[in-house]
Enzyme design. Sequence first.
Site, short mmCIF file in Angstrom:
data_model
loop_
_atom_site.label_atom_id
_atom_site.label_comp_id
_atom_site.label_asym_id
_atom_site.label_seq_id
_atom_site.Cartn_x
_atom_site.Cartn_y
_atom_site.Cartn_z
N GLY A 110 30.74 59.25 34.17
CA GLY A 110 30.91 57.87 33.76
C GLY A 110 30.74 57.69 32.27
O GLY A 110 30.34 58.62 31.57
N PRO A 111 31.03 56.51 31.75
CA PRO A 111 30.91 56.25 30.31
C PRO A 111 29.46 56.32 29.87
O PRO A 111 28.54 56.22 30.69
CB PRO A 111 31.46 54.82 30.16
CG PRO A 111 32.20 54.54 31.42
CD PRO A 111 31.55 55.35 32.48
N PRO A 112 29.21 56.47 28.57
CA PRO A 112 27.83 56.48 28.07
C PRO A 112 27.13 55.15 28.36
O PRO A 112 27.74 54.09 28.24
CB PRO A 112 28.00 56.70 26.56
CG PRO A 112 29.36 57.30 26.39
CD PRO A 112 30.19 56.73 27.49
N LYS A 116 23.51 57.28 34.18
CA LYS A 116 23.63 58.54 34.93
C LYS A 116 22.28 59.26 35.01
O LYS A 116 21.86 59.72 36.08
CB LYS A 116 24.68 59.43 34.27
CG LYS A 116 26.08 58.83 34.25
CD LYS A 116 27.10 59.79 33.67
CE LYS A 116 26.93 60.00 32.18
NZ LYS A 116 27.15 58.76 31.40
N GLU A 127 41.32 30.88 12.86
CA GLU A 127 40.60 30.89 14.14
C GLU A 127 41.12 29.82 15.09
O GLU A 127 41.25 30.07 16.29
CB GLU A 127 39.10 30.70 13.89
CG GLU A 127 38.45 31.80 13.06
CD GLU A 127 38.68 33.19 13.62
OE1 GLU A 127 38.84 33.32 14.86
OE2 GLU A 127 38.73 34.15 12.84
N ASP A 178 43.48 42.00 14.23
CA ASP A 178 44.37 41.42 15.25
C ASP A 178 45.64 42.25 15.38
O ASP A 178 46.11 42.51 16.49
CB ASP A 178 44.74 39.98 14.87
CG ASP A 178 43.52 39.09 14.72
OD1 ASP A 178 42.54 39.33 15.44
OD2 ASP A 178 43.54 38.16 13.88
#
Length: 621
Positions: A214-216, A220, A436, A512
């Site tokens: 799995g991702p960090p 785990k 924005e 963006d």
Amino acid sequence: MLNNKNDKDKNNKFDDNKFKYIIYYAIAVTLVVFLINDYVVNNQVKHIKYTEFNTMVQENQIKEVQIASDKIIIYPKEGTKDEGKVLYTGKIAEDEELIERLKKANVPYDGVVVKQDSPIKSFIVNWVLPFLIFMALGRFMFSKIDKKMGSGVMSFGKNTAKIYAESETGVTFKDMAGQEEAKESLVEIVDFLHNPKKYSEIGAKLPKGALLVGPPGTGKTLLAKAVAGEAKVPFFSISGSGFVEMFVGMGAARVRDLFNQAQEKAPCIIFIDEIDAIGKSRDGNLGGNDEREQTLNQLLAEMDGFDSSKGVVILAATNRPEVLDKALLRPGRFDRRVIVDRPDLNGREEILKVHIKGVKMSEDVDLNAVARSTPGAVGADLANIINEAALRAVKNNRKEVIQEDLNEAVEVIIAGKEKRDRILSPKEKRAVAFHEVGHALVAALLTNTDPVHKITIVPRTMGALGYTMQLPTEEKYLITKEEMFDQICVMLGGRAAEEVVLNSISTGASNDIEKATATARSMVTIYGMTEKFDMMGLESTSNRYLDGRPVKNCSAETEAIIDEETLKIIKEAHKKAIDVLTENRELLDKITERLLEKETIMGDEFMAIIKGEEESAQEEE
């Protein structure tokens, strides 16, 4: 019994080797000390010729003389070139007038009485005693370092795994949240360690190993500790890099020693974190037979060799499963792959509930709102958010954490702290505000977009001069082509607003543009959302659980066409964003003026302005 005897013999042999190293150390230090002493003495004592000695007597440069049976020791006066040194010269028996010359020069003289020590005493004092002192000192130093490092300095072949006793992990499945599927995959292992007979009676065997992928930050390592905590068995924890040494063969020796200790402590769990450090694929390894490969081969042999019925379970964790050797992943070694993925909305809320234990929270705190505002966050991120909120509460002299603290903590993690000391010029501030509001207005007026939660033009420490936050109304696992296209329109809405209102463009849209290009390119190369390439896969994802970097699966000629298709999507989205803002120019100006006045507008106020404008337009019609 034979195995225990062999282990004892190995330990005794190791202790003997360690004692030898200490003896060698003591001998080496003793020799070094004597060499240094000899060097210092030689620098302080100097031999001169007898004629030079006579000259010094005549020139009255001698402070004192001592006459031995075979030499004359001379102490020069202060101010002479050899001041501070001890000079000596050989004694010449034929010089009977030496005493007369010394008397005439008023030089004090005396004879040297040589005390004869026994050779045995001299040897003991000069050699044996220093050797024993340094040997005791060396043993003391090694014992101290042993206690700190958990293994002897010379014990290169011993494993460095941290061993937790039955009750020392302090973690159970109750401390784990948001990973229900992963826990279900490991409950069977816990049950086997508790009730091995139930499985052996039917002929079932315990899986030898489970690979946590799995991702960090998804938990785990914490999940592996929870398995040990639930099973109440010893837990051996070591990182994959702990096997790698500069000495050839030491990694393999550590693997052997680790499995020997584990079988003695069975039933138990061995946990190898970041196993990709030693388990990388051997394909294309031109060097071959290097230290890492030997360590991997030894690990494969040990996993084949031990008896799983004894209750030794191997857990390993990695976020790079694609680089692991195929031999390591075959059935009979790591039988199961347990995915520990990013938690969903409910999982994030449960994780937040775990982390607020021990933190004083206000009764009106809404953890569901925090969970909705953090899509893609892992357990470590959520723990950091709770801690940041607690720190903010202390900073503001509050006794408990309120919702405002949590909301601000989320923004700090996403964009950094507010940087109010950065003063923008009125022109720049106006450009940022239009930028924005352009994002927000396009998001509000298009169909397939997430609602706007907040618009602000307060600069942040991570470099943003302002930002627009959108929050999804529900957890999504599939994204349609229309939704991805509208996302690109929102990303380009800031630049479009600058063009519509200010008739110029600035550098503020760089991030963006980067995100919009990546999304459009994925539509072309990975998701098959263009007529040109239909459903042809032109890129694949590598390091799925890390950066997800794409790898090209096409020719250079096709890459040029991919660029054309990507540009086509971006141009269409850019045109659509400009059209939306042009049609709603009055609304754009009105919201921008409000933003310039307040600096921050929340989503409810933003939508109220839009609805009010729409209602007034309908009344006019």
